[in-house]
Motif scaffolding. Sequence first.
Motif, PDB file in Angstrom:
ATOM      1  N   SER A   3      94.832  46.922 109.609  1.00  8.55           N
ATOM      2  CA  SER A   3      95.472  46.335 110.659  1.00  8.55           C
ATOM      3  C   SER A   3      96.545  46.925 111.272  1.00  8.55           C
ATOM      4  CB  SER A   3      95.520  44.900 110.455  1.00  8.55           C
ATOM      5  OG  SER A   3      96.685  44.649 109.349  1.00  8.55           O
TER       6      SER A   3
ATOM      7  N   PHE B 103      94.867  44.757 116.013  1.00  3.97           N
ATOM      8  CA  PHE B 103      93.444  44.994 115.994  1.00  3.97           C
ATOM      9  C   PHE B 103      93.533  45.057 114.460  1.00  3.97           C
ATOM     10  CE2 PHE B 103      94.753  49.227 115.899  1.00  3.97           C
ATOM     11  CZ  PHE B 103      94.174  49.974 114.588  1.00  3.97           C
TER      12      PHE B 103
ATOM     13  N   SER C 248      88.119  43.404 114.963  1.00  7.68           N
ATOM     14  CA  SER C 248      88.779  42.401 115.832  1.00  7.68           C
ATOM     15  C   SER C 248      89.681  42.804 116.632  1.00  7.68           C
ATOM     16  CB  SER C 248      88.825  41.017 114.917  1.00  7.68           C
ATOM     17  OG  SER C 248      90.198  41.637 113.978  1.00  7.68           O
ATOM     18  N   TYR C 249      89.900  42.484 117.578  1.00 11.79           N
ATOM     19  CA  TYR C 249      91.328  43.096 118.354  1.00 11.79           C
ATOM     20  C   TYR C 249      91.434  41.868 119.441  1.00 11.79           C
ATOM     21  CZ  TYR C 249      88.652  44.377 122.834  1.00 11.79           C
ATOM     22  OH  TYR C 249      87.789  44.168 123.942  1.00 11.79           O
ATOM     23  N   PHE C 250      92.883  41.797 119.756  1.00 13.22           N
ATOM     24  CA  PHE C 250      93.389  40.878 120.770  1.00 13.22           C
ATOM     25  C   PHE C 250      94.384  41.660 121.399  1.00 13.22           C
ATOM     26  CE2 PHE C 250      91.914  38.847 117.204  1.00 13.22           C
ATOM     27  CZ  PHE C 250      90.948  37.965 117.580  1.00 13.22           C
TER      28      PHE C 250
ATOM     29  N   GLY D 211      89.975  39.810 124.247  1.00 13.08           N
ATOM     30  CA  GLY D 211      89.756  40.344 122.846  1.00 13.08           C
ATOM     31  C   GLY D 211      88.344  39.974 122.094  1.00 13.08           C
ATOM     32  N   MET D 212      88.002  40.330 120.950  1.00 15.36           N
ATOM     33  CA  MET D 212      86.650  40.087 120.431  1.00 15.36           C
ATOM     34  C   MET D 212      86.873  40.057 119.056  1.00 15.36           C
ATOM     35  SD  MET D 212      84.211  43.119 120.281  1.00 15.36           S
ATOM     36  CE  MET D 212      84.249  44.275 119.249  1.00 15.36           C
ATOM     37  N   SER D 213      85.795  39.654 118.234  1.00 16.71           N
ATOM     38  CA  SER D 213      85.774  39.775 116.794  1.00 16.71           C
ATOM     39  C   SER D 213      84.481  39.537 116.283  1.00 16.71           C
ATOM     40  CB  SER D 213      86.762  38.623 115.989  1.00 16.71           C
ATOM     41  OG  SER D 213      86.981  38.808 114.867  1.00 16.71           O
ATOM     42  N   PHE D 214      84.259  40.431 115.199  1.00 19.22           N
ATOM     43  CA  PHE D 214      82.911  40.280 114.109  1.00 19.22           C
ATOM     44  C   PHE D 214      83.226  40.696 112.771  1.00 19.22           C
ATOM     45  CE2 PHE D 214      82.004  44.034 116.603  1.00 19.22           C
ATOM     46  CZ  PHE D 214      81.448  44.769 115.388  1.00 19.22           C
TER      47      PHE D 214
END
Length: 108
Positions: A19, A28, A44-46, A51-54
């Motif tokens: 990270s 991220f 994941s990133y913001f 952003g998005m995450s999985f």
Amino acid sequence: MKEFIFNVCSVCLNPNRISRKSDKYDEFEISTAEHEGKWGVGVSYFYQLGGMSFGVSRQLCTFESETAAILHGVSILRQHLCHRQAKGSKIYQLLNEVAPDTLQLSLF
């Protein structure tokens, strides 16, 4: 070797993590885990505009090595950032610390 634990939804609960964080908005994380000799990746990133995450899914453990999974995670993040026209953002620069963006030259 670390034993990875997956929940009933096949998501790893204790993945390896890389990270980076720039400020309160840009960060991220790339997560990796191994299942039956194959590696999987979650990202994941913001950043200020989204952003998005999985997570790492047991069913998507398809990479031969952890390095290959990490490079795929970096690729996913770069694609999402380019699609959202955030290539110049701090988070994109942070990705270069993990895997530098290569310059492809062409003769034609």
